[in-house]
Scaffold this motif. Structure first.
Motif, PDB file in Angstrom:
ATOM      1  N   ALA A 188      -0.245  -3.339 -13.177  1.00 26.47           N
ATOM      2  CA  ALA A 188      -0.706  -2.312 -12.042  1.00 26.47           C
ATOM      3  C   ALA A 188       0.464  -1.238 -12.464  1.00 26.47           C
ATOM      4  O   ALA A 188       1.843  -1.347 -12.437  1.00 26.47           O
ATOM      5  CB  ALA A 188      -0.849  -2.833 -10.783  1.00 26.47           C
ATOM      6  N   ASP A 207       1.558   0.958 -10.400  1.00 27.89           N
ATOM      7  CA  ASP A 207       2.434   1.218  -9.053  1.00 27.89           C
ATOM      8  C   ASP A 207       3.585   0.588  -9.103  1.00 27.89           C
ATOM      9  O   ASP A 207       4.968   0.884  -9.001  1.00 27.89           O
ATOM     10  CB  ASP A 207       1.716   1.153  -7.690  1.00 27.89           C
ATOM     11  N   VAL A 208       3.220  -0.803  -9.620  1.00 28.90           N
ATOM     12  CA  VAL A 208       4.375  -1.755  -9.864  1.00 28.90           C
ATOM     13  C   VAL A 208       5.253  -1.294 -11.139  1.00 28.90           C
ATOM     14  O   VAL A 208       6.269  -1.077 -11.253  1.00 28.90           O
ATOM     15  CB  VAL A 208       3.781  -3.175 -10.134  1.00 28.90           C
ATOM     16  N   TYR A 226       8.563 -10.129 -15.195  1.00 27.05           N
ATOM     17  CA  TYR A 226       7.599  -9.830 -14.275  1.00 27.05           C
ATOM     18  C   TYR A 226       6.279 -10.805 -14.606  1.00 27.05           C
ATOM     19  O   TYR A 226       5.923 -11.409 -13.655  1.00 27.05           O
ATOM     20  CB  TYR A 226       7.297  -8.334 -14.218  1.00 27.05           C
ATOM     21  N   GLN A 268      10.570  -9.896  -9.474  1.00 25.43           N
ATOM     22  CA  GLN A 268       9.734  -9.695  -8.533  1.00 25.43           C
ATOM     23  C   GLN A 268       9.679  -8.179  -8.377  1.00 25.43           C
ATOM     24  O   GLN A 268      10.727  -7.458  -8.177  1.00 25.43           O
ATOM     25  CB  GLN A 268      10.373 -10.069  -7.141  1.00 25.43           C
ATOM     26  N   ASP A 299       6.153  -6.555  -6.978  1.00 20.40           N
ATOM     27  CA  ASP A 299       5.133  -6.269  -6.066  1.00 20.40           C
ATOM     28  C   ASP A 299       5.968  -6.050  -4.815  1.00 20.40           C
ATOM     29  O   ASP A 299       5.658  -5.193  -4.042  1.00 20.40           O
ATOM     30  CB  ASP A 299       4.126  -7.486  -6.014  1.00 20.40           C
ATOM     31  N   SER A 300       6.831  -6.961  -4.370  1.00 21.19           N
ATOM     32  CA  SER A 300       7.131  -7.043  -3.069  1.00 21.19           C
ATOM     33  C   SER A 300       8.327  -5.935  -2.947  1.00 21.19           C
ATOM     34  O   SER A 300       8.763  -5.832  -2.002  1.00 21.19           O
ATOM     35  CB  SER A 300       7.839  -8.229  -2.583  1.00 21.19           C
ATOM     36  N   ILE A 351       7.598  -2.862  -3.286  1.00 22.13           N
ATOM     37  CA  ILE A 351       6.839  -1.415  -2.725  1.00 22.13           C
ATOM     38  C   ILE A 351       6.638  -1.908  -1.379  1.00 22.13           C
ATOM     39  O   ILE A 351       5.956  -2.897  -0.771  1.00 22.13           O
ATOM     40  CB  ILE A 351       5.473  -1.479  -3.519  1.00 22.13           C
ATOM     41  N   ARG A 396       2.270   3.039   0.181  1.00 22.01           N
ATOM     42  CA  ARG A 396       1.697   3.674  -0.956  1.00 22.01           C
ATOM     43  C   ARG A 396       1.181   4.877  -0.293  1.00 22.01           C
ATOM     44  O   ARG A 396       0.713   4.838   0.900  1.00 22.01           O
ATOM     45  CB  ARG A 396       0.484   2.876  -1.548  1.00 22.01           C
TER      46      ARG A 396
END
Ligand SMILES: [Zn+2]
Ligand SMILES: [Zn+2]
Length: 363
Positions: free
Chosen positions: A153, A155-156, A322, A328, A330-331, A333, A336
């Motif tokens: 993703a 954003d990640v 990852y 890590q 995802d955590s 973020i 959004r």
């Protein structure tokens, strides 16, 4: 020239203005990337507040990911349709520092006033940090990009461009930590949490997080800290010593820009250890230290810019970690936001509770 939306800083300390700007096509060695995500970094906030000076009007943003939408001549590393991480590390490859294997210290200056962006009426618009990522698209040098799998993703992926490489790189590259050594990380924000995971990945014996907030120490434990020490204690280094079994650390990573944090960092250090200076105070801020202590104990202090990374080597490695569940992301973020909400996202970041706020673009 094409028209895109960007968040422009017209005046230091004032909110950014989301408006139309002009973007020219990529030229020799350049690539146009249509962004999916750009994270907000404290460096963007420092620049926008005027802490480090610089040219205005400007577009900040330097922690991005997207898809290549056009390429200039002589671009070989990426093609249209590739997913990429966009960094601010613009390295010429031929200056003595680049040639010596340290592209983060590239000596060839970049003139952001004459970059690919203009205001809507054709006026000067500064492409800050060779990136200008608070925008729907960027045109950057191909060396600033690393191709990644489409499966990750965006954003990640955007986080890897700055916060992750800066934190993990500070431990692995700048401190050169060996398995079994002890680390103190001062500040458990976006970069600090990544320094903590860097220490975990490098096989540190104990990882002590130091922060002003109990909540952030909880975060730190979730990312691999073995111990947490409140920076508000009278002498936090005593608690850190205790956690390390009565000795100082082999590496102290300072991830905040506060002068007291820099002044306390040496107190946490053991003989032969190194303070890694990552957090960036305002210009004209000075810290005090006692040279005799460093001389007698064989200690060092070293600045670490962007984790001393070589992005083509280190980013694929981090992406692999990852995918294996060992890094890590995802955590990291905590929010959004849309580009129109960028000032709210910045305010939320300034509040100090956010890990990373990410601007996500809709296609
Ligand atoms: Zn940054
Ligand atoms: Zn160079």
């Amino acid at each position: 020239m094409q028209t895109i939306k960007a968040a422009v800083c017209h005046e230091f300390g004032a909110p950014l203005v989301v408006e139309d700007i002009q973007l020219r096509a990529p030229e020799f060695g350049e690539v146009e990337v249509t962004l999916d995500a750009v994270a907000i970094c404290h460096s963007d906030i420092s620049y926008a507040s005027g802490a480090w000076g610089g040219s205005l009007p400007a577009v900040y943003g330097h922690e991005a990911a997207g898809i290549v939408s056009a390429v200039g001549d002589h671009v070989s590393s990426v093609a249209v349709g590739d997913s990429v991480v966009v960094t601010l590390i613009r390295s010429c490859g031929t200056c003595p520092t680049c040639a010596g294997g340290k592209p983060t210290g590239c000596e060839t200056p970049y003139d952001g006033d004459h970059g690919p962006i203009r205001t809507s009426d054709g006026g000067k618009l500064h492409q800050a940090m060779a990136c200008g990522g608070f925008a729907e698209k960027v045109v950057v040098d191909q060396k600033q990009l690393v191709k990644i799998s489409d499966k990750i993703a965006k954003d990640v992926a955007s986080l890897i461009a700055c916060g992750v490489i800066t934190g993990v790189g500070a431990v692995v590259n700048s401190a050169g930590l060996r398995a079994g050594q002890d680390v103190v990380v001062i500040g458990a924000g976006g970069v600090g949490l990544n320094a903590i995971q860097g220490a975990r990945i490098a096989g540190a014996r104990r990882i002590v997080a130091v922060d002003m907030s109990e909540e952030k120490l909880e975060d730190a434990r979730a990312f691999g800290a073995t111990d947490g020490v409140l920076a508000t204690l009278d002498a936090p280094w005593r608690a850190a010593y205790k956690a390390l079994g009565g000795k100082g650390a082999d590496a102290v990573i300072v991830t905040v820009g506060a002068i007291p944090a820099y002044e306390q960092a040496l107190r946490h250090l053991g003989a032969g250890g190194k303070v890694i200076m990552v957090g960036m105070p305002h210009s004209d801020a000075f810290a005090k230290y006692e040279p005799v202590v460093l001389a007698a104990l064989g200690q060092g202090m070293v600045g670490s810019k962007m984790g001393d990374v070589v992005i083509q080597r280190d980013i694929p490695w981090m992406v692999d970690l990852y995918e294996q569940g060992r890094l890590q992301l995802d955590s990291l973020i905590s929010g959004r936001w849309s580009l129109d909400q960028i000032n709210e996202a910045i305010e939320d970041t300034k509040g100090g509770k956010a890990r990373r706020n990410v601007i996500v673009f809709k296609r």
